[in-house]
Motif scaffolding. Sequence first.
Motif, PDB file in Angstrom:
ATOM      1  N   VAL B  41       6.810  -4.164  -2.932  1.00  0.00           N
ATOM      2  CA  VAL B  41       6.879  -5.444  -3.639  1.00  0.00           C
ATOM      3  C   VAL B  41       5.750  -6.374  -3.197  1.00  0.00           C
ATOM      4  O   VAL B  41       5.833  -7.591  -3.350  1.00  0.00           O
ATOM      5  CB  VAL B  41       8.248  -6.129  -3.412  1.00  0.00           C
ATOM      6  CG1 VAL B  41       9.350  -5.330  -4.070  1.00  0.00           C
ATOM      7  CG2 VAL B  41       8.539  -6.301  -1.924  1.00  0.00           C
ATOM      8  N   LYS B  42       4.711  -5.775  -2.643  1.00  0.00           N
ATOM      9  CA  LYS B  42       3.589  -6.594  -2.164  1.00  0.00           C
ATOM     10  C   LYS B  42       2.677  -7.012  -3.322  1.00  0.00           C
ATOM     11  O   LYS B  42       2.684  -6.432  -4.394  1.00  0.00           O
ATOM     12  CB  LYS B  42       2.765  -5.809  -1.142  1.00  0.00           C
ATOM     13  CG  LYS B  42       3.521  -5.481   0.136  1.00  0.00           C
ATOM     14  CD  LYS B  42       3.681  -6.714   0.988  1.00  0.00           C
ATOM     15  CE  LYS B  42       4.149  -6.417   2.390  1.00  0.00           C
ATOM     16  NZ  LYS B  42       5.503  -5.866   2.470  1.00  0.00           N
ATOM     17  N   GLY B  46      -2.426  -6.759  -0.577  1.00  0.00           N
ATOM     18  CA  GLY B  46      -1.954  -5.720   0.336  1.00  0.00           C
ATOM     19  C   GLY B  46      -1.354  -6.313   1.596  1.00  0.00           C
ATOM     20  O   GLY B  46      -1.565  -7.480   1.911  1.00  0.00           O
ATOM     21  N   PRO B  47      -0.586  -5.510   2.327  1.00  0.00           N
ATOM     22  CA  PRO B  47       0.025  -6.026   3.557  1.00  0.00           C
ATOM     23  C   PRO B  47      -1.046  -6.362   4.588  1.00  0.00           C
ATOM     24  O   PRO B  47      -1.953  -5.565   4.834  1.00  0.00           O
ATOM     25  CB  PRO B  47       0.911  -4.873   4.034  1.00  0.00           C
ATOM     26  CG  PRO B  47       0.394  -3.667   3.353  1.00  0.00           C
ATOM     27  CD  PRO B  47      -0.228  -4.123   2.071  1.00  0.00           C
ATOM     28  N   GLY B  48      -0.938  -7.536   5.179  1.00  0.00           N
ATOM     29  CA  GLY B  48      -1.931  -7.932   6.178  1.00  0.00           C
ATOM     30  C   GLY B  48      -3.335  -8.006   5.609  1.00  0.00           C
ATOM     31  O   GLY B  48      -4.304  -7.783   6.323  1.00  0.00           O
ATOM     32  N   ARG B  49      -3.477  -8.305   4.321  1.00  0.00           N
ATOM     33  CA  ARG B  49      -4.768  -8.395   3.617  1.00  0.00           C
ATOM     34  C   ARG B  49      -5.531  -7.067   3.679  1.00  0.00           C
ATOM     35  O   ARG B  49      -6.759  -7.033   3.645  1.00  0.00           O
ATOM     36  CB  ARG B  49      -5.634  -9.521   4.214  1.00  0.00           C
ATOM     37  CG  ARG B  49      -4.980 -10.887   4.109  1.00  0.00           C
ATOM     38  CD  ARG B  49      -5.750 -11.980   4.809  1.00  0.00           C
ATOM     39  NE  ARG B  49      -6.942 -12.375   4.094  1.00  0.00           N
ATOM     40  CZ  ARG B  49      -8.191 -12.192   4.538  1.00  0.00           C
ATOM     41  NH1 ARG B  49      -8.390 -11.595   5.694  1.00  0.00           N
ATOM     42  NH2 ARG B  49      -9.223 -12.592   3.836  1.00  0.00           N
ATOM     43  N   GLY B  72       6.387  -8.273 -12.746  1.00  0.00           N
ATOM     44  CA  GLY B  72       7.544  -8.684 -11.941  1.00  0.00           C
ATOM     45  C   GLY B  72       7.196  -9.044 -10.507  1.00  0.00           C
ATOM     46  O   GLY B  72       8.081  -9.412  -9.734  1.00  0.00           O
ATOM     47  N   LEU B  73       5.933  -8.935 -10.147  1.00  0.00           N
ATOM     48  CA  LEU B  73       5.520  -9.215  -8.773  1.00  0.00           C
ATOM     49  C   LEU B  73       4.301 -10.130  -8.765  1.00  0.00           C
ATOM     50  O   LEU B  73       3.509 -10.132  -9.712  1.00  0.00           O
ATOM     51  CB  LEU B  73       5.171  -7.908  -8.042  1.00  0.00           C
ATOM     52  CG  LEU B  73       6.315  -6.901  -7.868  1.00  0.00           C
ATOM     53  CD1 LEU B  73       5.791  -5.576  -7.332  1.00  0.00           C
ATOM     54  CD2 LEU B  73       7.378  -7.453  -6.924  1.00  0.00           C
ATOM     55  N   TYR B  89      12.070   0.336  -4.694  1.00  0.00           N
ATOM     56  CA  TYR B  89      11.254   1.440  -4.169  1.00  0.00           C
ATOM     57  C   TYR B  89      11.482   2.708  -5.005  1.00  0.00           C
ATOM     58  O   TYR B  89      10.544   3.436  -5.317  1.00  0.00           O
ATOM     59  CB  TYR B  89      11.598   1.720  -2.709  1.00  0.00           C
ATOM     60  CG  TYR B  89      11.187   0.631  -1.749  1.00  0.00           C
ATOM     61  CD1 TYR B  89      10.230  -0.321  -2.104  1.00  0.00           C
ATOM     62  CD2 TYR B  89      11.744   0.542  -0.479  1.00  0.00           C
ATOM     63  CE1 TYR B  89       9.854  -1.316  -1.225  1.00  0.00           C
ATOM     64  CE2 TYR B  89      11.366  -0.454   0.406  1.00  0.00           C
ATOM     65  CZ  TYR B  89      10.424  -1.377   0.026  1.00  0.00           C
ATOM     66  OH  TYR B  89      10.049  -2.360   0.906  1.00  0.00           O
ATOM     67  N   SER B 291      -1.664  -2.243  11.158  1.00  0.00           N
ATOM     68  CA  SER B 291      -1.706  -3.642  11.582  1.00  0.00           C
ATOM     69  C   SER B 291      -2.938  -3.994  12.410  1.00  0.00           C
ATOM     70  O   SER B 291      -3.492  -5.075  12.263  1.00  0.00           O
ATOM     71  CB  SER B 291      -0.471  -3.972  12.432  1.00  0.00           C
ATOM     72  OG  SER B 291       0.685  -3.837  11.680  1.00  0.00           O
ATOM     73  N   MET B 292      -3.325  -3.098  13.304  1.00  0.00           N
ATOM     74  CA  MET B 292      -4.352  -3.465  14.282  1.00  0.00           C
ATOM     75  C   MET B 292      -5.766  -3.238  13.746  1.00  0.00           C
ATOM     76  O   MET B 292      -6.009  -2.291  12.994  1.00  0.00           O
ATOM     77  CB  MET B 292      -4.153  -2.669  15.570  1.00  0.00           C
ATOM     78  CG  MET B 292      -2.804  -2.934  16.227  1.00  0.00           C
ATOM     79  SD  MET B 292      -2.550  -4.696  16.591  1.00  0.00           S
ATOM     80  CE  MET B 292      -3.645  -4.901  17.978  1.00  0.00           C
ATOM     81  N   PRO B 293      -6.702  -4.091  14.158  1.00  0.00           N
ATOM     82  CA  PRO B 293      -8.077  -3.992  13.636  1.00  0.00           C
ATOM     83  C   PRO B 293      -8.713  -2.625  13.885  1.00  0.00           C
ATOM     84  O   PRO B 293      -9.443  -2.118  13.020  1.00  0.00           O
ATOM     85  CB  PRO B 293      -8.829  -5.085  14.409  1.00  0.00           C
ATOM     86  CG  PRO B 293      -7.783  -6.020  14.889  1.00  0.00           C
ATOM     87  CD  PRO B 293      -6.532  -5.242  15.062  1.00  0.00           C
ATOM     88  N   ARG B 296      -7.545  -0.178  11.305  1.00  0.00           N
ATOM     89  CA  ARG B 296      -8.174  -0.460   9.997  1.00  0.00           C
ATOM     90  C   ARG B 296      -9.620   0.006   9.983  1.00  0.00           C
ATOM     91  O   ARG B 296     -10.099   0.538   8.986  1.00  0.00           O
ATOM     92  CB  ARG B 296      -8.105  -1.959   9.707  1.00  0.00           C
ATOM     93  CG  ARG B 296      -6.694  -2.371   9.447  1.00  0.00           C
ATOM     94  CD  ARG B 296      -6.562  -3.794   9.054  1.00  0.00           C
ATOM     95  NE  ARG B 296      -5.143  -4.003   8.771  1.00  0.00           N
ATOM     96  CZ  ARG B 296      -4.659  -4.957   8.041  1.00  0.00           C
ATOM     97  NH1 ARG B 296      -5.463  -5.822   7.499  1.00  0.00           N
ATOM     98  NH2 ARG B 296      -3.371  -5.059   7.829  1.00  0.00           N
TER      99      ARG B 296
END
Lengths: 119, 313
Positions: B41-42, B46-49, B72-73, B89, B291-293, B296
């Motif tokens: 539902v993001k 995206g999550p965490g950009r 819807g989002l 989902y 999550s962590m740089p 990524r």
Amino acid sequence: MPYTAGSWRRESLRERIARGESVNLDGYELAAPLFNSCAIRELLPNPPHAFPGRTLVMQISAPGTERTRADLAELASGYARGTLGNCTEDAFWKEIRPFYGRAENLQRETLAWLESGHD
Amino acid sequence: MTSFEPVSFLNSAGLRLHGTLHRPAVARSGAPAVILLSPGVKMRVGPGRLYVPLTRLFNDLGFCVLRFDFHGLGDSEGELAEKMLIEIYNHVEVGRYVDDTLCAVRWMRETHGFHEFMVGGLCGGATTAALAAGRDAEIRHLLCLGLAITLSSDAATPARYLTRGELDSRLQKYLRRLLDPKSWVRLLTFQSEYGVIWRSLKRLVIRDKPVANASDAVPTGTHMENANPLFPPAFFSFLQRGGRALLMFSEKDRLPSEYEEKFALPYAGRLANFRAQLDGKIIASANHVLSMPEWRQEMLSKVREWTVATVRD
């Protein structure tokens, strides 16, 4: 290490930012320039009642825990025209089992407060 | 200098979908357009950009990138009627947003003249991309981050559908908690996942391993029951057309073991024919949303390497 509940205290995160480090909040890197530009270090107005405008402090309570929080009541009373609202919502700001298309109670209460403020 | 503009287009139901089109400073001649699809539902960031650095990477390589919100989002029109997240989902996994994706492809084709596409995303975005790739021959490249190839009924009956890898991981966790009083309180107050504990403990005695399937038959069995039946035909259709895919997973996620046990091994015989079209990587220690740089950065480096090697002039 990403921030998770209990892994870092708020103060330790602020100290790390003050030292020039960034902290990772669930994938979002937060460093001093952004933090300092938007952080309110002290929510209570100093001196009390210094801000003359209308202020809404909205308590978001989980179902069954609607009792007014003393710290939020104190915060609201610190403003000259402060109002403490209280609405019931699940923790919609994170992914929880129910799908929260929108926080209806919070929206309704906030809009009602805004609309009641026309002089 | 790169540029971006807000854009919108209609899906088949007439709902307006909103997004942003990101153009490179110097467009690479003949490059496919990249369309990044949102997970769960993001929104389109995206999550965490996560999709922001991905977009910059593709722009840097000379690719045009479209990110948009599914109906819807986010900023797009429409309402989702589901009450529970897991229901959403499930709808994503069975293709709710394939039509939105194909409309995005058509809009990019008709409005901006692209005739080749790279489609991808994280988790449900990757699933949607794979299902769409089975239906549009102009999707020639798939970028799958944490591809989910199961149905979310998994969460309703977790013990039944857990992979061997997941069960072994749970077993180690339970063994570590043997001396933790809180764990015993949970166990004795009916708060534990007894089915999961039981199946994990069985792994101490029964150490069966998954077996590769060399035939073309559709694999069956209890461990396959929550495998998404729509994924294999779509993915093989895409591969048979000559499509190329990059599959990246996070090590601390359940998804790589699901992919391995519920798709790669059961379909090993068929997949062997397409080995040259597939590339993959597991990012060590990473969580689902990277999550962590450093995680990524590792992902971005691999995407860059794969894109440069795969998309040739």
